[in-house]
Design a protein around this motif. Sequence first.
Motif, mmCIF file in Angstrom:
data_model
loop_
_atom_site.group_PDB
_atom_site.id
_atom_site.type_symbol
_atom_site.label_atom_id
_atom_site.label_comp_id
_atom_site.label_asym_id
_atom_site.label_seq_id
_atom_site.Cartn_x
_atom_site.Cartn_y
_atom_site.Cartn_z
ATOM 1 N N GLY A 17 18.770 -4.274 70.385
ATOM 2 C CA GLY A 17 19.799 -5.113 69.457
ATOM 3 C C GLY A 17 20.360 -4.234 68.439
ATOM 4 O O GLY A 17 19.976 -3.262 68.154
ATOM 5 N N ALA A 18 21.909 -4.767 68.291
ATOM 6 C CA ALA A 18 22.593 -3.576 67.533
ATOM 7 C C ALA A 18 22.045 -3.411 65.927
ATOM 8 O O ALA A 18 22.195 -2.501 65.316
ATOM 9 C CB ALA A 18 24.126 -4.059 67.310
ATOM 10 N N LYS A 19 21.320 -4.434 65.541
ATOM 11 C CA LYS A 19 20.680 -4.453 64.210
ATOM 12 C C LYS A 19 19.807 -3.631 63.837
ATOM 13 O O LYS A 19 19.488 -2.758 62.707
ATOM 14 C CB LYS A 19 19.970 -5.787 63.693
ATOM 15 N N PHE A 20 19.149 -2.775 64.965
ATOM 16 C CA PHE A 20 18.326 -1.591 64.926
ATOM 17 C C PHE A 20 18.884 -0.292 64.515
ATOM 18 O O PHE A 20 18.146 0.665 64.172
ATOM 19 C CB PHE A 20 17.477 -1.395 66.289
ATOM 20 N N GLN A 21 20.264 -0.177 64.511
ATOM 21 C CA GLN A 21 20.883 0.935 64.199
ATOM 22 C C GLN A 21 20.603 1.467 62.741
ATOM 23 O O GLN A 21 20.818 2.580 62.432
ATOM 24 C CB GLN A 21 22.443 0.934 64.395
ATOM 25 N N PHE A 22 20.133 0.378 62.083
ATOM 26 C CA PHE A 22 20.073 0.791 60.436
ATOM 27 C C PHE A 22 18.657 1.024 60.031
ATOM 28 O O PHE A 22 18.350 1.273 58.996
ATOM 29 C CB PHE A 22 20.448 -0.430 59.704
ATOM 30 N N ARG A 23 17.945 1.161 61.149
ATOM 31 C CA ARG A 23 16.353 1.515 60.832
ATOM 32 C C ARG A 23 15.749 3.191 61.126
ATOM 33 O O ARG A 23 16.572 3.767 61.760
ATOM 34 C CB ARG A 23 15.577 0.716 61.999
ATOM 35 N N PHE A 24 15.001 3.345 60.494
ATOM 36 C CA PHE A 24 14.454 4.659 60.702
ATOM 37 C C PHE A 24 13.278 4.576 61.795
ATOM 38 O O PHE A 24 12.593 3.463 61.770
ATOM 39 C CB PHE A 24 13.804 5.080 59.326
ATOM 40 N N PRO A 25 12.944 6.110 62.446
ATOM 41 C CA PRO A 25 11.953 5.801 63.282
ATOM 42 C C PRO A 25 10.611 5.450 62.916
ATOM 43 O O PRO A 25 9.984 4.526 63.839
ATOM 44 C CB PRO A 25 11.922 7.403 63.575
ATOM 45 N N HIS A 26 10.259 5.712 61.591
ATOM 46 C CA HIS A 26 8.828 5.259 61.194
ATOM 47 C C HIS A 26 8.866 3.469 61.268
ATOM 48 O O HIS A 26 7.801 3.233 61.244
ATOM 49 C CB HIS A 26 8.478 5.748 59.884
ATOM 50 N N GLU A 27 10.025 3.083 61.123
ATOM 51 C CA GLU A 27 10.112 1.361 61.368
ATOM 52 C C GLU A 27 9.810 0.837 62.735
ATOM 53 O O GLU A 27 10.014 -0.265 62.726
ATOM 54 C CB GLU A 27 11.508 1.066 60.649
ATOM 55 N N LEU A 28 9.680 1.752 63.529
ATOM 56 C CA LEU A 28 9.663 1.312 65.039
ATOM 57 C C LEU A 28 8.434 1.699 65.716
ATOM 58 O O LEU A 28 7.632 2.598 65.199
ATOM 59 C CB LEU A 28 10.928 1.868 65.829
ATOM 60 N N SER A 29 7.957 0.905 66.628
ATOM 61 C CA SER A 29 6.898 1.091 67.391
ATOM 62 C C SER A 29 7.048 2.139 68.417
ATOM 63 O O SER A 29 8.349 2.578 68.607
ATOM 64 C CB SER A 29 6.244 -0.335 68.256
ATOM 65 N N GLY A 30 5.966 2.407 69.130
ATOM 66 C CA GLY A 30 6.237 3.908 70.129
ATOM 67 C C GLY A 30 7.225 3.531 71.277
ATOM 68 O O GLY A 30 8.087 4.335 71.499
ATOM 69 N N GLY A 31 7.003 2.084 71.703
ATOM 70 C CA GLY A 31 7.838 1.652 72.804
ATOM 71 C C GLY A 31 9.319 1.610 72.391
ATOM 72 O O GLY A 31 10.205 1.838 73.132
ATOM 73 N N GLN A 32 9.514 1.141 71.370
ATOM 74 C CA GLN A 32 10.917 0.990 70.450
ATOM 75 C C GLN A 32 11.330 2.334 70.432
ATOM 76 O O GLN A 32 12.599 2.679 70.811
ATOM 77 C CB GLN A 32 10.847 0.227 69.214
ATOM 78 N N ALA B 278 26.099 0.546 69.379
ATOM 79 C CA ALA B 278 25.620 -0.856 69.280
ATOM 80 C C ALA B 278 25.543 -1.595 70.845
ATOM 81 O O ALA B 278 24.505 -2.161 71.230
ATOM 82 C CB ALA B 278 26.763 -1.782 68.612
ATOM 83 N N GLU B 279 26.156 -1.059 71.755
ATOM 84 C CA GLU B 279 26.359 -1.458 73.101
ATOM 85 C C GLU B 279 24.972 -0.889 73.721
ATOM 86 O O GLU B 279 24.394 -1.673 74.369
ATOM 87 C CB GLU B 279 27.578 -0.998 74.003
ATOM 88 N N LEU B 280 24.744 0.489 73.430
ATOM 89 C CA LEU B 280 23.574 0.784 73.952
ATOM 90 C C LEU B 280 22.330 0.245 73.507
ATOM 91 O O LEU B 280 21.384 0.162 74.292
ATOM 92 C CB LEU B 280 23.531 2.281 73.636
ATOM 93 N N LEU B 281 22.126 0.008 72.103
ATOM 94 C CA LEU B 281 21.024 -0.759 71.586
ATOM 95 C C LEU B 281 20.789 -2.062 72.181
ATOM 96 O O LEU B 281 19.818 -2.627 72.640
ATOM 97 C CB LEU B 281 21.185 -0.762 70.134
ATOM 98 N N GLU B 282 21.981 -2.718 72.624
ATOM 99 C CA GLU B 282 21.819 -4.154 73.235
ATOM 100 C C GLU B 282 21.252 -3.736 74.919
ATOM 101 O O GLU B 282 20.553 -4.475 75.431
ATOM 102 C CB GLU B 282 23.444 -4.943 73.495
ATOM 103 N N LEU B 283 21.830 -2.848 75.451
ATOM 104 C CA LEU B 283 21.479 -2.422 76.710
ATOM 105 C C LEU B 283 20.001 -2.171 77.013
ATOM 106 O O LEU B 283 19.453 -2.455 77.919
ATOM 107 C CB LEU B 283 22.447 -1.236 77.347
#
Length: 239
Positions: free
Chosen positions: A124-139, A115-120
Amino acid sequence: MLEIRNLNVEFSGKLAVRDTSFAVQPGESFGLVGESGSGKSTILRTVMGLNATWNGSISVDGQDVRKIPRKQLAKMVQMVFQDPYSSLHPRYVIGQQIAEPMKINGIANPERRTAELLELIGLGAKFQFRFPHELSGGQRQRVAIARALALSPKLLLLDEPTSALDVSIQAEILNLLNRLRKELGLTFVIVSHDLAVISYMCERLMVMRNAQPVETLTREQLRSGAIAEDYTKALIAAA
């Protein structure tokens, strides 16, 4: 932080890197540039222990990489690969992928650290529950950077970290990397075809051709055109 002396890397009887030497100081950002097939990425993979057939010497933070146990080396140096689409597992959520290196190495509270790394990295910590296909290339590339930081290494090897991204996103990732280098005291070795990226990110750079070094320049020499070798001049003109 990184010292390479007389490195030779061979594949099927052909040298992919020939008699290459350079050193990178703690906190420095060092670039490797040159045409495709010149040996740049091979150097990074060899430092990480991904190539078996090489000779010469490689030391990280004063320690011979041949003598460093694999898990210890992973805590000292990590790599961010070119393509964020293929470097993440499609069936694992983001949090699992960032936490996995910490679990393998017995680091306490991997979920909190994730969670700390995702904030860094600005997701944000909420992204830890998403799959890669739900993210953009930059994300996705931000996630790859977070995963590389999971074991708190001091040396990051960045293999074309923005070339697979849209131009509009590239600057965001480069600025993120620069911020992380300052905040965490990181050392970078960056491979890129883009001389503008190298000029922006690196204090020094080494030009490679046909598996061996051509010359080493400072950022100021690159920007001012104070260059000795004809090949480097041609490379800059082509860019």
